[in-house]
Design an enzyme around this catalytic site. Structure first.
Site, PDB file in Angstrom:
ATOM      1  N   ASP A   1      -0.604   6.077  52.696  1.00 45.23           N
ATOM      2  CA  ASP A   1      -0.189   5.062  51.479  1.00 45.23           C
ATOM      3  C   ASP A   1      -1.184   4.777  50.412  1.00 45.23           C
ATOM      4  O   ASP A   1      -0.637   4.009  49.555  1.00 45.23           O
ATOM      5  CB  ASP A   1       0.154   3.554  52.379  1.00 45.23           C
ATOM      6  CG  ASP A   1       1.354   3.068  52.485  1.00 45.23           C
ATOM      7  OD1 ASP A   1       2.520   3.825  51.954  1.00 45.23           O
ATOM      8  OD2 ASP A   1       1.816   2.161  53.161  1.00 45.23           O
TER       9      ASP A   1
ATOM     10  N   GLN B   1       2.914  -0.510  58.309  1.00 45.23           N
ATOM     11  CA  GLN B   1       4.188  -0.939  57.628  1.00 45.23           C
ATOM     12  C   GLN B   1       3.798  -2.750  57.431  1.00 45.23           C
ATOM     13  O   GLN B   1       3.652  -3.447  58.204  1.00 45.23           O
ATOM     14  CB  GLN B   1       5.454  -0.930  58.655  1.00 45.23           C
ATOM     15  CG  GLN B   1       6.758  -1.348  57.885  1.00 45.23           C
ATOM     16  CD  GLN B   1       7.014  -0.345  56.629  1.00 45.23           C
ATOM     17  OE1 GLN B   1       6.930   0.784  56.974  1.00 45.23           O
ATOM     18  NE2 GLN B   1       7.593  -0.951  55.719  1.00 45.23           N
TER      19      GLN B   1
ATOM     20  N   LYS C   1      11.419   6.369  57.480  1.00 45.91           N
ATOM     21  CA  LYS C   1       9.996   7.572  57.286  1.00 45.91           C
ATOM     22  C   LYS C   1      10.177   8.499  58.411  1.00 45.91           C
ATOM     23  O   LYS C   1       9.934   9.682  58.319  1.00 45.91           O
ATOM     24  CB  LYS C   1       8.979   6.480  57.234  1.00 45.91           C
ATOM     25  CG  LYS C   1       8.818   5.624  55.997  1.00 45.91           C
ATOM     26  CD  LYS C   1       7.778   4.611  55.802  1.00 45.91           C
ATOM     27  CE  LYS C   1       7.897   3.695  54.632  1.00 45.91           C
ATOM     28  NZ  LYS C   1       7.081   2.587  54.798  1.00 45.91           N
TER      29      LYS C   1
END
Ligand code: NAP
Length: 287
Positions: A121, A98, A54
Site C-alpha cells: 500500500d 484494509q 482485491k
C-alpha cells in the site's frame, strides 16, 4: 474544446495483462506465485467490497491471495500478532491492512508495523520517507495509478504547473511528491487554501481528491488543462467525482471520468506493487 477521455479501465486492463505475464514467469522461476495478504477488521460494507475486489483481481492475474478477517472488537495485540506472522511468511509478498480500522485501533500505527519490504500500500513511514527523499520504494497505489494515467495520455510533466486539491496521507501528499519527482511545479491545496478556484485555474495538470461532488467547475480550469478526478461520491443517481465532468470537458484537453478513470488503477497498482515486492524479495531486483 471537447476533452479526450482518459480511459482508466483500458490502462488498468493493459497493466493487468502485463502483470499476468510477469506472474507466470515468476511462478516458473520460483515454484510459487507472488502472494498478497489482506487484513480486514470488522464488517464495514465498503471495505468488504474493496477486499473482495482485491482478491478477485489478484487471482485473475495469478497472484495467490490470503484473506484474513478479524472481528470488529479484535484487540491491538491480535492484529499485531497477525501482522508479524504475515511479515515472516515467505509465501506472502505483500501485506495490506484494509483501512479504515474500527475506532479503538490506530490505523497509522498498525499499518506502520507491516514489513516495509511487503508494504504494497506504500503507506508505512519508511515508504513515505523514501518517496519524500526521492529514493526507490513502494508507492501508494492511487497516486501511482494517476502517474500511469498521465503517462498513458502523453502528458508532459516536466516544468508543468500541477495543482493537487487534497493533502491526505493516502493520496494528496504522495501525489504531490510523485509530481515533484517528475519535475512538475507543484501546489498542494486543502480546506484552508484561499482563492481555491484561482489557484486551480493556474494548473496545466489539475488533480482533485477532496470528496465533494462536482466541486471543480469549468471556471476553475485553464483551457487545455489535463484534469484528473480522484473523488468518489455516492449520490442517488450513482457515483460522481469531484469534478463537474460535463462542464469541464468543454474546457480541458483531457479528463478522467468517474467511474472508469482513477478507480480501476488503484487495484491494478496494488497488484503491480505485489509483483515488485515479490521480485525484490526473491531476486533482489530494485523496486
Ligand atoms: P480525505 O482524507 O478526506 O482528504 C480530503 C482532503 O480534501 C483534505 O486534505 C481536505 O483538506 C481537503 N478538502 C476538504 N474540503 C475541501 C474544500 N472545500 N476545499 C479544498 N480542499 C478541501 O480524503 P482522501 O482519502 O484523500 O480521498 C479524497 C477523495 O478521493 C474521496 O472522494 C475518496 O473517496 C477518493 N479516493 C478515491 C480513490 C480511488 O481509488 N479512486 C482512492 C483514494 C481516495 P484538510 O486537510 O484541510 O481537511
Amino acid at each position: 474544446m471537447s476533452a479526450s477521455v482518459i480511459d482508466g479501465r483500458a490502462v488498468a486492463a493493459a497493466l493487468r495483462a502485463d502483470l499476468a505475464g510477469e506472474v507466470v514467469a515468476f511462478t516458473q522461476r520460483h515454484g510459487r506465485p507472488p502472494g498478497l495478504a489482506t487484513v480486514l477488521v470488522g464488517e464495514d460494507p465498503g471495505s468488504m467490497v474493496y477486499v473482495a475486489m482485491k482478491h478477485r483481481e489478484s487471482e485473475a492475474v495469478g497472484i495467490r491471495s490470503y484473506d484474513h478477517r478479524l472481528a470488529a472488537d479484535a484487540s491491538r495485540a491480535q492484529i499485531v500478532e497477525l501482522i508479524e506472522r504475515l511479515n515472516g511468511d515467505p509465501l506472502v509478498s505483500g501485506v495490506l491492512i484494509q483501512l479504515p480500522l474500527p475506532a479503538h485501533l490506530d490505523g497509522v500505527e498498525l499499518t506502520g508495523l507491516v514489513d516495509p519490504a511487503k508494504d504494497v500500500d506504500g503507506l508505512t513511514t519508511l515508504s513515505a520517507g523514501l518517496l519524500a527523499l526521492g529514493r526507490p520504494g513502494l508507492r501508494p497505489c492511487t497516486p501511482g495509478g494517476v502517474m500511469l494515467l498521465l503517462d498513458s495520455a502523453g502528458v508532459e510533466l516536466e516544468g508543468a504547473e500541477a495543482v493537487v486539491v487534497g493533502r491526505s496521507n493516502l493520496f494528496g501528499k504522495p501525489m504531490a511528491q510523485l509530481l515533484l519527482a517528475a519535475n512538475a511545479t507543484v501546489t498542494t491545496c486543502h480546506s484552508r487554501t484561499r482563492d481555491l478556484p484561482v489557484v486551480c485555474a493556474r494548473a496545466d495538470v489539475l488533480i482533485a481528491a477532496v470528496g465533494r461532488p462536482r466541486m471543480v467547475g469549468a471556471d476553475w480550469v485553464k483551457p487545455g488543462a489535463v484534469v484528473i478526478d480522484v473523488g468518489v461520491n455516492r449520490l442517488d443517481g450513482g457515483l460522481v467525482g469531484d469534478v463537474d465532468f460535463d462542464a469541464v470537458s468543454e474546457r480541458a484537453s483531457a479528463i478522467t471520468p468517474v467511474p472508469g478513470g482513477v478507480g480501476p488503477m488503484t487495484i491494478a497498482c496494488l497488484l503491480r506493487n505485489t509483483v515488485l515486492a515479490a521480485r525484490a524479495a526473491a531476486e533482489g531486483t530494485p523496486i
